[in-house]
Design an enzyme around this catalytic site. Structure first.
Site, PDB file in Angstrom:
ATOM      1  N   PHE A   1     -20.970  -8.994  17.806  1.00 26.20           N
ATOM      2  CA  PHE A   1     -20.382  -9.653  16.640  1.00 26.20           C
ATOM      3  C   PHE A   1     -19.146 -10.482  16.975  1.00 26.20           C
ATOM      4  O   PHE A   1     -18.263 -10.655  16.142  1.00 26.20           O
ATOM      5  CB  PHE A   1     -20.033  -8.633  15.553  1.00 26.20           C
ATOM      6  CG  PHE A   1     -21.228  -7.891  15.034  1.00 26.20           C
ATOM      7  CD1 PHE A   1     -21.963  -8.369  13.980  1.00 26.20           C
ATOM      8  CD2 PHE A   1     -21.631  -6.705  15.637  1.00 26.20           C
ATOM      9  CE1 PHE A   1     -23.083  -7.696  13.521  1.00 26.20           C
ATOM     10  CE2 PHE A   1     -22.744  -6.013  15.178  1.00 26.20           C
ATOM     11  CZ  PHE A   1     -23.471  -6.515  14.118  1.00 26.20           C
TER      12      PHE A   1
ATOM     13  N   GLU B   1      -9.289   0.264  -5.672  1.00 25.38           N
ATOM     14  CA  GLU B   1     -10.264   0.780  -4.721  1.00 25.38           C
ATOM     15  C   GLU B   1     -10.162   2.300  -4.625  1.00 25.38           C
ATOM     16  O   GLU B   1      -9.069   2.868  -4.582  1.00 25.38           O
ATOM     17  CB  GLU B   1     -10.043   0.144  -3.351  1.00 25.38           C
ATOM     18  CG  GLU B   1     -10.171  -1.376  -3.381  1.00 25.38           C
ATOM     19  CD  GLU B   1     -10.281  -1.987  -1.996  1.00 25.38           C
ATOM     20  OE1 GLU B   1      -9.990  -1.286  -1.010  1.00 25.38           O
ATOM     21  OE2 GLU B   1     -10.670  -3.158  -1.906  1.00 25.38           O
TER      22      GLU B   1
ATOM     23  N   ASN C   1      -5.844  -4.088  -4.889  1.00 27.37           N
ATOM     24  CA  ASN C   1      -5.759  -5.467  -4.427  1.00 27.37           C
ATOM     25  C   ASN C   1      -5.389  -6.343  -5.620  1.00 27.37           C
ATOM     26  O   ASN C   1      -6.174  -6.490  -6.562  1.00 27.37           O
ATOM     27  CB  ASN C   1      -7.089  -5.922  -3.831  1.00 27.37           C
ATOM     28  CG  ASN C   1      -7.349  -5.246  -2.498  1.00 27.37           C
ATOM     29  OD1 ASN C   1      -6.477  -5.183  -1.644  1.00 27.37           O
ATOM     30  ND2 ASN C   1      -8.544  -4.722  -2.318  1.00 27.37           N
TER      31      ASN C   1
ATOM     32  N   LYS D   1       0.813  -1.219   0.000  1.00 23.87           N
ATOM     33  CA  LYS D   1       0.000   0.000   0.000  1.00 23.87           C
ATOM     34  C   LYS D   1       0.846   1.269   0.000  1.00 23.87           C
ATOM     35  O   LYS D   1       0.449   2.293  -0.562  1.00 23.87           O
ATOM     36  CB  LYS D   1      -0.965  -0.033   1.183  1.00 23.87           C
ATOM     37  CG  LYS D   1      -2.021  -1.134   1.029  1.00 23.87           C
ATOM     38  CD  LYS D   1      -2.902  -1.243   2.238  1.00 23.87           C
ATOM     39  CE  LYS D   1      -3.976  -2.316   2.032  1.00 23.87           C
ATOM     40  NZ  LYS D   1      -3.423  -3.636   1.783  1.00 23.87           N
TER      41      LYS D   1
ATOM     42  N   GLU E   1      -3.025   7.776   7.029  1.00 24.62           N
ATOM     43  CA  GLU E   1      -3.558   8.722   6.065  1.00 24.62           C
ATOM     44  C   GLU E   1      -4.800   9.396   6.631  1.00 24.62           C
ATOM     45  O   GLU E   1      -5.406   8.900   7.590  1.00 24.62           O
ATOM     46  CB  GLU E   1      -3.889   8.034   4.739  1.00 24.62           C
ATOM     47  CG  GLU E   1      -4.995   7.006   4.834  1.00 24.62           C
ATOM     48  CD  GLU E   1      -5.184   6.225   3.541  1.00 24.62           C
ATOM     49  OE1 GLU E   1      -4.266   6.223   2.716  1.00 24.62           O
ATOM     50  OE2 GLU E   1      -6.260   5.621   3.376  1.00 24.62           O
TER      51      GLU E   1
ATOM     52  N   GLU F   1      -6.100   2.006  -2.819  1.00 27.38           N
ATOM     53  CA  GLU F   1      -5.124   0.930  -2.945  1.00 27.38           C
ATOM     54  C   GLU F   1      -5.548   0.018  -4.084  1.00 27.38           C
ATOM     55  O   GLU F   1      -6.657   0.141  -4.609  1.00 27.38           O
ATOM     56  CB  GLU F   1      -5.047   0.116  -1.644  1.00 27.38           C
ATOM     57  CG  GLU F   1      -6.364  -0.557  -1.278  1.00 27.38           C
ATOM     58  CD  GLU F   1      -6.352  -1.170   0.105  1.00 27.38           C
ATOM     59  OE1 GLU F   1      -5.535  -0.739   0.925  1.00 27.38           O
ATOM     60  OE2 GLU F   1      -7.164  -2.075   0.353  1.00 27.38           O
TER      61      GLU F   1
END
Length: 682
Positions: free
Chosen positions: A348, A275, A290, A116, A200, A288
């Protein structure tokens, strides 16, 4: 074309790749860890090779063993799936050096875009809009705080090798930046073997939209439209769809062309995803790339009619792309829900164990057959009776629907979720049902902060209000009436003591706190019309037709002219007489009894559950990696007590109130079960 390929992965993606390989007439080799010896991908493969112990760092991340398995079985190519070694430059190069085709991009493309930090620098050089940030690896948590202050909060702390939500935190102040940096680095080291971190600016109210690209070894690169991935929880995607309900045709074209330009700059071959974060005015910034197949690739397959795995295999074999940019289709609307082994009502937390029942909804399109796309598709790596281990990701299936438009796709997905039967572990299906019914989702008015905004205090049963709970009562009464009818027909009953069917019942809606609700119900059975009855609840009439069997968990039928799918179970651990009805994410535990029995039930005393407030309990199965307190220590509310690791995520347990530690009941390294006591307060 290859005659045999090895899939260097596990779970649903390994099974997905095998489906396409089988369609192409290519033999497959599975690799598996000790925990996966009975896994579905092992059963589906033509051959299988054991590669190590359960932890991924001792099996699926060991390149030497995977290469050895390929050589041992004569596999000419390796498909890495996603995660594990899929974006590992050294592994891709090793395959090339060993004369094994890597079904993915070349190692230099992974090096340029998979990292990245490097990809952001390259994007800047290519004059692609990028988000302000610090693009070099950060050496310490204190330095991370300084950088975060310079950029301006909020900031996003990200692992350079991260993915799938691992190694990623958002910090709004110095304390969160300090803690987030440490957690990210630990997660990245454990999951990817690379602990470099960068920071960032966090763009508030963003949408996460990605472009699928496809390149070959002949210099051709195309984009296959976009995917909307803004519905995320803790930066992990929950629902994905294609196309996006937000961007315009002009924005789609601009993003696609920029993604292609970036891919061409690194001579990209195979499937990949660029993305972007998109602002409310449709201004977009590169995030980035992928350099692998994405989890959500099926939604792109649905709207384009392409098999991305097949195209990856053909490109790796040296074939040119079979279509040009102007031949890329965009037909209908596709939605994917990730079905995870986690308990949405317990924040979760991961849920592991045996799948006592696993019965997905009926598939109406085969996962590798792009000729019949409109319908329902299930990609999974588990099976009925299988085990969900704690060592890997929590996703156990992907549920995909393809509709004529967005409303049609949402309606299909809601029905498919209603018919997805999972027992033995908890799943996030109720949460998915709530998201799909949310008015902001149905209108497309959402961003990546949607879940954090609307479910800020977690997810509760009341977050999935049913639009007609009397329908659930009617279903319960219908099933009970059918059961009584069947029982009345059994031979050998003593005279005067036979089962009486009756028409009048009371549906008792059971509450965990003892505040039960009682609704009188009248059921008219029409003789000679099997599976048809008229049920009256609270003066509302439900004409139900259903021919499902009494022992079916999933029941399908028609109510007042509209088709429905629901789930019903007979008996619970605490009440063998209960009928539990589930529909549209709502679960209603009932008893359907005679009016006299209902009167007696109201007189029953309520037994309160034991008070466990003095204990810190493990909310899930997992490995206890840290106990942060000692006997006699004073602890304040919100203070760290213990850390549990499960499904590649660290879960921190905090004290709920001020107190003094009485006993520490578990030790570092212990394997915990759900609700096991870790710490007792005095």
């Amino acid at each position: 074309m290859f005659t045999k390929i090895l899939i260097a992965n596990r779970g649903e993606i390994a099974c997905r790749v095998m489906a396409t390989a089988k369609k192409m007439g290519i033999a497959t080799v599975a690799v598996y860890s000790e925990a996966d010896k009975d896994a579905r991908h092992v059963k589906l493969a033509d051959e299988a090779v054991h590669i190590g112990a359960a932890p991924s760092r001792e099996s699926y991340l060991v390149a030497d063993r995977i290469i050895a398995a390929a050589k041992q079985t004569g596999a000419q190519a390796i498909h890495p799936g996603y995660g594990f070694l899929s974006e590992n430059e050294a592994f891709a190069k090793r395959c090339e050096d060993e004369g094994i085709a890597f079904i993915g991009p070349r190692h230099f493309s992974i090096a340029a875009m998979g990292d990245k930090i490097a990809s952001k620098k390259l994007a800047l050089e290519a004059k692609v809009n990028t988000i302000p940030g610090w693009n070099d690896a950060i050496e310490s948590a204190e330095r991370a705080v300084e950088i975060a202050r310079d950029i301006g909060y909020p900031v996003m702390i990200k692992a350079s090798a991260g993915g799938g939500g691992k190694g990623l935190r958002v910090a709004f102040n110095d304390k969160e930046a300090l803690e987030g940096f440490t957690s990210c680095r630990n997660e990245a080291r454990n999951s990817f073997g690379d602990d470099r971190i960068f920071i960032e600016k966090f763009v508030e109210q963003p949408r996460h939209i990605e472009i699928q690209v496809l390149g070959d070894s002949h210099g051709n690169v195309i984009y296959l439209n976009e995917r909307e991935c803004s519905i995320q929880r803790r930066h992990q995607k929950v629902i994905e769809e294609a196309p996006s309900p937000f961007i315009s045709e002009a924005t789609r074209k601009a993003m696609g062309e920029q993604a292609v330009q970036l891919a061409k700059a690194v001579k990209y071959q195979s499937a990949g995803t660029v993305e972007f974060v998109v602002g409310k005015n449709q201004d977009f910034y590169f995030l980035e790339m992928n350099t692998r197949l994405q989890v959500e690739h099926p939604v792109t397959e649905c709207i384009t009619g392409l098999d991305l795995v097949e195209l990856m295999i053909r490109v790796a074999a040296g074939e040119p792309l079979p279509l040009t940019q102007d031949q890329v289709k965009r037909e209908g609307w596709a939605i994917e829900c990730r079905i995870n082994a986690e308990d949405p009502f317990r924040n979760f937390l991961p849920s592991t164990g045996r799948l006592v029942r696993f019965n997905p909804p009926h598939e109406t399109m085969f996962q590798a057959d792009t000729a019949h796309r409109y319908g329902v598709r299930v990609d999974t790596g588990v099976y009925d009776g299988g085990e969900i281990p704690m060592y890997y990701d929590s996703m156990i299936a992907k549920l995909i629907v393809h509709g004529t438009d967005r409303n049609d796709a949402i309606a299909k997905m809601r029905e498919a979720l209603n018919g997805f039967v999972i027992r033995g572990i908890n799943s996030n299906i109720p949460f998915q049902a709530a998201l799909l019914a949310h008015p902001k989702f149905t209108t497309g008015e959402f961003n990546t902060g949607f879940i954090a905004e609307h479910y800020a205090h977690g997810f509760r049963a009341e977050d999935v209000p049913h639009d007609d709970t009397d329908f659930l009562r009617a279903i319960a009464a219908f099933v009970r009436r059918k059961s009584r009818e069947r029982a009345s027909g059994l031979s050998g009953q003593l005279p005067g003591y036979g089962v009486k069917v009756g028409k009048d019942y009371v549906v008792v809606s059971l509450s965990a706190t003892g505040e039960h609700a009682y609704a009188p119900v009248h059921v008219d059975e029409f003789v000679g019309e099997t599976g048809y009855a008229s049920v009256t609840v609270n003066d509302k009439r439900y004409k139900i037709t259903c021919n499902s069997r009494l022992n079916d968990v999933r029941i399908e039928g028609v109510c007042n002219g509209s088709p429905f799918v629901a789930q019903i179970e007979r008996g619970t651990a605490r009440n063998p007489l209960a009928l539990v009805v589930q529909h549209n994410g709502t679960k209603l535990e009932t008893m359907v009894v005679s009016p006299r029995m209902a009167q007696l039930h109201e007189l029953m005393p309520f037994k309160a559950p034991p008070d466990m407030s003095k204990y810190v309990l493990s909310p899930m199965p997992g490995l206890l990696v840290e106990v942060a307190v000692q006997p006699g220590q004073k602890v304040q509310a919100g203070e760290r007590v213990a850390v549990i690791e499960a499904m590649k995520m660290e879960n921190v347990l905090f004290a709920a109130a001020d107190g003094v530690v009485g006993k520490v009941l578990a030790a570092k390294g212990d394997s915990l079960v759900v609700d096991q006591a870790i710490v007792e307060f005095a």
